[in-house]
Design an enzyme around this catalytic site. Sequence first.
Site, mmCIF file in Angstrom:
data_model
loop_
_atom_site.group_PDB
_atom_site.id
_atom_site.type_symbol
_atom_site.label_atom_id
_atom_site.label_comp_id
_atom_site.label_asym_id
_atom_site.label_seq_id
_atom_site.Cartn_x
_atom_site.Cartn_y
_atom_site.Cartn_z
ATOM 1 N N HIS A 62 -10.441 -5.533 -3.221
ATOM 2 C CA HIS A 62 -9.086 -5.799 -2.723
ATOM 3 C C HIS A 62 -9.159 -6.093 -1.242
ATOM 4 O O HIS A 62 -10.014 -5.568 -0.523
ATOM 5 C CB HIS A 62 -8.144 -4.626 -2.998
ATOM 6 C CG HIS A 62 -8.662 -3.305 -2.527
ATOM 7 N ND1 HIS A 62 -9.648 -2.610 -3.203
ATOM 8 C CD2 HIS A 62 -8.369 -2.551 -1.435
ATOM 9 C CE1 HIS A 62 -9.923 -1.499 -2.564
ATOM 10 N NE2 HIS A 62 -9.165 -1.434 -1.470
ATOM 11 N N ASP B 281 0.848 -1.191 0.000
ATOM 12 C CA ASP B 281 0.000 0.000 0.000
ATOM 13 C C ASP B 281 0.887 1.245 0.000
ATOM 14 O O ASP B 281 1.884 1.316 0.723
ATOM 15 C CB ASP B 281 -0.915 -0.007 1.236
ATOM 16 C CG ASP B 281 -2.063 0.974 1.092
ATOM 17 O OD1 ASP B 281 -3.218 0.527 0.982
ATOM 18 O OD2 ASP B 281 -1.810 2.201 1.082
HETATM 19 P P1 5GP Z 1 -9.694 1.234 0.029
HETATM 20 O O1 5GP Z 1 -9.872 2.488 0.812
HETATM 21 O O2 5GP Z 1 -10.311 1.336 -1.340
HETATM 22 O O3 5GP Z 1 -10.090 -0.014 0.766
HETATM 23 O O4 5GP Z 1 -8.125 1.059 -0.170
HETATM 24 C C1 5GP Z 1 -7.419 1.628 -1.222
HETATM 25 C C2 5GP Z 1 -5.971 1.609 -0.826
HETATM 26 O O5 5GP Z 1 -5.202 1.840 -1.978
HETATM 27 C C3 5GP Z 1 -5.582 2.693 0.197
HETATM 28 O O6 5GP Z 1 -5.080 2.096 1.385
HETATM 29 C C4 5GP Z 1 -4.523 3.512 -0.530
HETATM 30 O O7 5GP Z 1 -3.465 3.928 0.304
HETATM 31 C C5 5GP Z 1 -4.048 2.564 -1.618
HETATM 32 N N1 5GP Z 1 -3.584 3.234 -2.824
HETATM 33 C C6 5GP Z 1 -4.185 4.282 -3.444
HETATM 34 N N2 5GP Z 1 -3.486 4.635 -4.550
HETATM 35 C C7 5GP Z 1 -2.428 3.781 -4.607
HETATM 36 C C8 5GP Z 1 -1.341 3.651 -5.533
HETATM 37 O O8 5GP Z 1 -1.204 4.357 -6.510
HETATM 38 N N3 5GP Z 1 -0.427 2.665 -5.263
HETATM 39 C C9 5GP Z 1 -0.549 1.841 -4.185
HETATM 40 N N4 5GP Z 1 0.397 0.916 -4.022
HETATM 41 N N5 5GP Z 1 -1.566 1.940 -3.297
HETATM 42 C C10 5GP Z 1 -2.488 2.901 -3.507
#
Ligand code: 5GP
Length: 115
Positions: free
Chosen positions: A101, A31
Amino acid sequence: MSMETLFTKIISGAIPSDKVYEDDEFCAFKDINPAAPVHVLLVPKKVIPEIGAAAECDEGLLGRLLLTANKVAEQLGIAESGFRYIINSGAHGGQEVPHLHLHIIGGRQLGWPPG
Ligand code: 5GP
């Protein structure tokens, strides 16, 4: 036509990431904004926008998602100390990326309940 998401771009390599695991069905990468010393996202290559959009035909994929997470947790060295799997869904769940995810989080004592 298959849907493109931030994570399909990461999986294809169009957006760089620190990948820790990949097979035919899943990809795991660190992340970008880690919530703990170990914070990896395990993503099915098939785009399912959110967990609630999974269909009966995804039953096998969802089982393999958890079993693959166990494999990745072992590889990351957090299997023994413990870890947490998180799937955020929708606005109140805090989901930012509309591509299913699983967060794999560990490497420190985690609090409960989550914020
Ligand atoms: P959600 O909030 O959708 O469950 O999690 C999305 C996750 O993706 C977040 O923890 C955020 O930090 C991560 N994330 C967002 N953009 C990127 C990126 O460009 N690269 C990586 N490796 N992680 C990302």
